[in-house]
Design an enzyme around this catalytic site. Structure first.
Site, PDB file in Angstrom:
ATOM      1  N   ARG A  15       3.214   3.926 -22.024  1.00 20.86           N
ATOM      2  CA  ARG A  15       2.632   2.959 -22.965  1.00 20.86           C
ATOM      3  C   ARG A  15       2.928   1.519 -22.519  1.00 20.86           C
ATOM      4  O   ARG A  15       2.050   0.800 -22.065  1.00 20.86           O
ATOM      5  CB  ARG A  15       3.169   3.230 -24.394  1.00 20.86           C
ATOM      6  CG  ARG A  15       2.418   2.506 -25.500  1.00 20.86           C
ATOM      7  CD  ARG A  15       2.790   1.056 -25.705  1.00 20.86           C
ATOM      8  NE  ARG A  15       4.214   0.856 -25.988  1.00 20.86           N
ATOM      9  CZ  ARG A  15       4.794  -0.334 -26.043  1.00 20.86           C
ATOM     10  NH1 ARG A  15       4.084  -1.427 -25.842  1.00 20.86           N
ATOM     11  NH2 ARG A  15       6.088  -0.447 -26.278  1.00 20.86           N
ATOM     12  N   ASP A  16       4.182   1.136 -22.592  1.00 19.68           N
ATOM     13  CA  ASP A  16       4.524  -0.266 -22.304  1.00 19.68           C
ATOM     14  C   ASP A  16       4.315  -0.587 -20.825  1.00 19.68           C
ATOM     15  O   ASP A  16       4.021  -1.727 -20.471  1.00 19.68           O
ATOM     16  CB  ASP A  16       5.994  -0.505 -22.695  1.00 19.68           C
ATOM     17  CG  ASP A  16       6.324  -1.963 -22.881  1.00 19.68           C
ATOM     18  OD1 ASP A  16       5.404  -2.796 -22.864  1.00 19.68           O
ATOM     19  OD2 ASP A  16       7.522  -2.284 -23.033  1.00 19.68           O
ATOM     20  N   HIS A 207      15.875  -3.073 -25.366  1.00 24.17           N
ATOM     21  CA  HIS A 207      14.641  -2.964 -24.582  1.00 24.17           C
ATOM     22  C   HIS A 207      14.530  -4.236 -23.741  1.00 24.17           C
ATOM     23  O   HIS A 207      14.071  -5.268 -24.225  1.00 24.17           O
ATOM     24  CB  HIS A 207      13.477  -2.838 -25.587  1.00 24.17           C
ATOM     25  CG  HIS A 207      12.129  -2.704 -24.977  1.00 24.17           C
ATOM     26  ND1 HIS A 207      11.335  -1.600 -25.162  1.00 24.17           N
ATOM     27  CD2 HIS A 207      11.397  -3.555 -24.200  1.00 24.17           C
ATOM     28  CE1 HIS A 207      10.187  -1.764 -24.539  1.00 24.17           C
ATOM     29  NE2 HIS A 207      10.206  -2.946 -23.951  1.00 24.17           N
ATOM     30  N   HIS A 209      13.485  -6.543 -20.326  1.00 24.46           N
ATOM     31  CA  HIS A 209      12.601  -6.761 -19.177  1.00 24.46           C
ATOM     32  C   HIS A 209      13.413  -7.515 -18.124  1.00 24.46           C
ATOM     33  O   HIS A 209      14.338  -8.244 -18.460  1.00 24.46           O
ATOM     34  CB  HIS A 209      11.370  -7.572 -19.597  1.00 24.46           C
ATOM     35  CG  HIS A 209      10.368  -6.746 -20.358  1.00 24.46           C
ATOM     36  ND1 HIS A 209       9.099  -6.514 -19.910  1.00 24.46           N
ATOM     37  CD2 HIS A 209      10.477  -6.068 -21.523  1.00 24.46           C
ATOM     38  CE1 HIS A 209       8.455  -5.738 -20.767  1.00 24.46           C
ATOM     39  NE2 HIS A 209       9.270  -5.455 -21.767  1.00 24.46           N
ATOM     40  N   CYS A 240       3.857  -7.333 -21.026  1.00 22.10           N
ATOM     41  CA  CYS A 240       3.078  -7.318 -22.260  1.00 22.10           C
ATOM     42  C   CYS A 240       1.846  -8.175 -22.009  1.00 22.10           C
ATOM     43  O   CYS A 240       1.970  -9.323 -21.570  1.00 22.10           O
ATOM     44  CB  CYS A 240       3.905  -7.877 -23.422  1.00 22.10           C
ATOM     45  SG  CYS A 240       2.966  -7.967 -24.951  1.00 22.10           S
ATOM     46  N   ASN A 249       9.361  -3.862 -17.403  1.00 21.17           N
ATOM     47  CA  ASN A 249      10.546  -3.409 -18.140  1.00 21.17           C
ATOM     48  C   ASN A 249      11.617  -3.073 -17.107  1.00 21.17           C
ATOM     49  O   ASN A 249      11.320  -2.814 -15.937  1.00 21.17           O
ATOM     50  CB  ASN A 249      10.213  -2.121 -18.895  1.00 21.17           C
ATOM     51  CG  ASN A 249       9.190  -2.344 -19.982  1.00 21.17           C
ATOM     52  OD1 ASN A 249       9.523  -2.759 -21.070  1.00 21.17           O
ATOM     53  ND2 ASN A 249       7.935  -2.072 -19.683  1.00 21.17           N
TER      54      ASN A 249
HETATM   55  P1  HMG Z   1      -7.972  -7.830 -35.057  1.00 16.43           P
HETATM   56  O1  HMG Z   1      -9.041  -8.168 -34.061  1.00 16.43           O
HETATM   57  O2  HMG Z   1      -7.383  -8.935 -35.852  1.00 16.43           O
HETATM   58  O3  HMG Z   1      -8.365  -6.651 -36.052  1.00 16.43           O
HETATM   59  O4  HMG Z   1      -6.832  -7.061 -34.261  1.00 16.43           O
HETATM   60  P2  HMG Z   1      -9.561  -6.359 -36.979  1.00 16.43           P
HETATM   61  O5  HMG Z   1      -8.998  -5.703 -38.164  1.00 16.43           O
HETATM   62  O6  HMG Z   1     -10.428  -7.569 -37.139  1.00 16.43           O
HETATM   63  O7  HMG Z   1     -10.336  -5.279 -36.111  1.00 16.43           O
HETATM   64  C1  HMG Z   1     -11.008  -5.594 -34.914  1.00 16.43           C
HETATM   65  C2  HMG Z   1     -11.566  -4.302 -34.327  1.00 16.43           C
HETATM   66  O8  HMG Z   1     -10.480  -3.451 -33.932  1.00 16.43           O
HETATM   67  C3  HMG Z   1     -12.387  -3.509 -35.329  1.00 16.43           C
HETATM   68  O9  HMG Z   1     -13.379  -2.825 -34.596  1.00 16.43           O
HETATM   69  C4  HMG Z   1     -11.378  -2.519 -35.876  1.00 16.43           C
HETATM   70  O10 HMG Z   1     -11.973  -1.347 -36.371  1.00 16.43           O
HETATM   71  C5  HMG Z   1     -10.581  -2.204 -34.633  1.00 16.43           C
HETATM   72  P3  HMG Z   1     -14.895  -3.376 -34.531  1.00 16.43           P
HETATM   73  O11 HMG Z   1     -15.361  -3.359 -35.964  1.00 16.43           O
HETATM   74  O12 HMG Z   1     -14.819  -4.781 -33.965  1.00 16.43           O
HETATM   75  O13 HMG Z   1     -15.566  -2.402 -33.632  1.00 16.43           O
HETATM   76  N1  HMG Z   1      -9.227  -1.737 -34.895  1.00 16.43           N
HETATM   77  C6  HMG Z   1      -8.670  -0.702 -34.252  1.00 16.43           C
HETATM   78  N2  HMG Z   1      -9.156   0.123 -33.304  1.00 16.43           N
HETATM   79  C7  HMG Z   1      -8.317   1.091 -32.858  1.00 16.43           C
HETATM   80  N3  HMG Z   1      -7.052   1.240 -33.291  1.00 16.43           N
HETATM   81  C8  HMG Z   1      -6.545   0.420 -34.218  1.00 16.43           C
HETATM   82  C9  HMG Z   1      -7.380  -0.604 -34.752  1.00 16.43           C
HETATM   83  N4  HMG Z   1      -7.174  -1.560 -35.668  1.00 16.43           N
HETATM   84  C10 HMG Z   1      -8.318  -2.253 -35.747  1.00 16.43           C
HETATM   85  N5  HMG Z   1      -5.292   0.580 -34.612  1.00 16.43           N
HETATM   86  C11 HMG Z   1      -4.972  -5.541 -34.106  1.00 16.43           C
HETATM   87  C12 HMG Z   1      -5.650  -6.662 -34.908  1.00 16.43           C
HETATM   88  C13 HMG Z   1      -3.584  -5.363 -34.657  1.00 16.43           C
HETATM   89  C14 HMG Z   1      -5.787  -4.276 -34.243  1.00 16.43           C
HETATM   90  C15 HMG Z   1      -4.930  -6.005 -32.623  1.00 16.43           C
HETATM   91  O14 HMG Z   1      -4.354  -7.248 -32.544  1.00 16.43           O
HETATM   92  C16 HMG Z   1      -4.164  -5.048 -31.737  1.00 16.43           C
HETATM   93  O15 HMG Z   1      -4.583  -3.908 -31.509  1.00 16.43           O
HETATM   94  N6  HMG Z   1      -3.017  -5.523 -31.207  1.00 16.43           N
HETATM   95  C17 HMG Z   1      -2.138  -4.706 -30.378  1.00 16.43           C
HETATM   96  C18 HMG Z   1      -1.801  -5.445 -29.129  1.00 16.43           C
HETATM   97  C19 HMG Z   1      -0.816  -4.645 -28.311  1.00 16.43           C
HETATM   98  O16 HMG Z   1      -0.892  -3.421 -28.229  1.00 16.43           O
HETATM   99  N7  HMG Z   1       0.144  -5.356 -27.682  1.00 16.43           N
HETATM  100  C20 HMG Z   1       1.148  -4.728 -26.889  1.00 16.43           C
HETATM  101  C21 HMG Z   1       2.146  -3.936 -27.701  1.00 16.43           C
HETATM  102  S1  HMG Z   1       3.584  -4.827 -28.273  1.00 16.43           S
HETATM  103  C22 HMG Z   1       4.584  -4.897 -26.902  1.00 16.43           C
HETATM  104  O17 HMG Z   1       4.187  -4.523 -25.830  1.00 16.43           O
HETATM  105  C23 HMG Z   1       6.010  -5.283 -27.049  1.00 16.43           C
HETATM  106  C24 HMG Z   1       6.951  -4.103 -27.109  1.00 16.43           C
HETATM  107  O18 HMG Z   1       6.710  -3.205 -26.023  1.00 16.43           O
HETATM  108  C25 HMG Z   1       8.398  -4.595 -27.050  1.00 16.43           C
HETATM  109  C26 HMG Z   1       8.738  -5.352 -25.785  1.00 16.43           C
HETATM  110  O19 HMG Z   1       8.241  -5.028 -24.704  1.00 16.43           O
HETATM  111  O20 HMG Z   1       9.575  -6.257 -25.903  1.00 16.43           O
HETATM  112  C27 HMG Z   1       6.768  -3.310 -28.387  1.00 16.43           C
HETATM  113 MG    MG Z   2       8.617  -3.781 -22.900  1.00 19.72          MG
END
Ligand code: HMG
Ligand code: MG
Length: 305
Positions: A15-16, A207, A209, A240, A249
């Site tokens: 995933r990450d 966690h 990096h 990220c 990571n």
């Molecule tokens: P948004 O654009 O504000 O959401 O995104 P929305 O509600 O306006 O929806 C937009 C579209 O996304 C819509 O589809 C929704 O249905 C769809 P459309 O009508 O345009 O066709 N949608 C989804 N589709 C699939 N699965 C879902 C979902 N939710 C809405 N769950 C949202 C808001 C939160 C969805 C977006 O910002 C997002 O997906 N963000 C995630 C980004 C991400 O994954 N970042 C990386 C992870 S965090 C990280 O890596 C750090 C960590 O590892 C720790 C570290 O490393 O330190 C944890």
């Molecule tokens: Mg990470």
């Protein structure tokens, strides 16, 4: 201070690690990769995320990947979800554990999830309520705990308050993410001592990096502070997409070598971990970012000559 006798290694590469790769990796390669990781003795492998495919195109194949892997008994395969929609999709896929995420940084929250921190906590509360009704375990992540690419310094008190909040909402464990790898051992110690005043160390994970090469030193300090859950990613895959400049990571092979050297049990086999790391690095046509992986691979090749 004494080290823990056992450390749970949480493997986040599928995933990450992969979420940051520009080249789309086909589902069958991801499945073979996760199956190889399952054979190493790891007990937790974060398999994919159910986030918007527009935001993270690499993991749009979440359903095929999750349903294609061979789940090994005793191994947990959590997936990351940002909201109730993601949780429902994960539940329908047959997931038994999810991970939620937020951050003490308002600006990072906007960049990563398009909402305020309070809104992201409200989304998490909804996910946890639904998860509890379905007997699904929830792990919590906090990103940017030692620095943010948009806001700079982050207060350890803000991290501690948010960690406590997620625990109160029902997360069983909180993983503290140094998303951009700016932490140092001194800062790690201050952070953990501050957070430990609010939540039990048994429920904390770290966690790191390795952007600035401090990850292993930070983990050593975390172990001294009593932390016994460490996230990592084979071959140092990762970053990220919404934290520019964040490199991989910390590499799982390097963490395992450190833990083995300290006599800390993990149940993970180094050779098998190296081979899983090589598998994905070869596919991506990238050199492994794990020094231990490169050293073990080189010595294996030399011994075959
Ligand atoms: P948004 O654009 O504000 O959401 O995104 P929305 O509600 O306006 O929806 C937009 C579209 O996304 C819509 O589809 C929704 O249905 C769809 P459309 O009508 O345009 O066709 N949608 C989804 N589709 C699939 N699965 C879902 C979902 N939710 C809405 N769950 C949202 C808001 C939160 C969805 C977006 O910002 C997002 O997906 N963000 C995630 C980004 C991400 O994954 N970042 C990386 C992870 S965090 C990280 O890596 C750090 C960590 O590892 C720790 C570290 O490393 O330190 C944890
Ligand atoms: Mg990470």
């Amino acid at each position: 201070m004494s080290f823990p006798t056992f450390v749970k290694m949480v493997e986040v590469s599928p995933r990450d690690g992969l979420q940051n790769e520009a080249t789309l990796v086909p589902a069958d390669i991801k499945i073979a990769f996760i199956n190889a990781l399952s054979d190493t003795g790891l007990s937790v492998i974060e398999a994919t995320s159910f986030v918007s495919a527009k935001w993270v195109p690499q993991l749009a194949d979440n359903l095929s990947v999750f349903q294609g892997i061979t789940q090994k008994k005793g191994v947990s395969y959590p997936v990351l979800v940002p909201n109730l929609a993601g949780f429902k999709a994960a539940l329908a896929a047959g997931v038994k554990e999810v991970a939620v995420f937020t951050t003490p940084s308002e600006q990072f929250s906007q960049h990563n999830t398009n909402c305020t921190v309070a809104e992201s906590v409200a989304r998490i509360a909804e996910v946890i309520t639904a998860a509890q009704a379905n007997n699904i375990r929830v792990r919590g992540y906090l990103s940017c705990v030692l620095g943010c690419p948009y806001e700079g310094e982050i207060s350890p008190y803000a991290v501690a308050d948010l960690a406590e909040k997620l625990l109160q909402l029902g997360c069983y464990e909180i993983s503290l993410g140094d998303t951009i790898g700016v932490g140092t051992p001194a800062k790690t110690k201050i952070l953990l001592e501050t957070v430990k005043k609010k939540i039990p160390v048994e429920q904390l994970a770290v966690h790191f990096h390795d952007t600035y090469g401090q990850a292993l030193a930070n983990i050593y300090v975390a172990l001294e502070c009593g932390v016994h859950v460490v996230d990592s990613s084979v071959s140092g895959l990762g970053g990220c997409p919404y934290a520019k400049g964040a490199t991989g990571n910390v590499a799982s092979e390097d963490v395992l070598y450190l833990l083995n050297g300290l006599g800390i049990e993990t149940g993970v086999d180094l050779k098998k971990l190296v081979s899983a790391g090589q598998y994905i690095s070869n596919y991506l046509q990238k050199q492994s970012q794990s020094k231990v992986n490169l050293a073990v691979t080189a010595s294996t090749m030399n011994s075959k000559k």
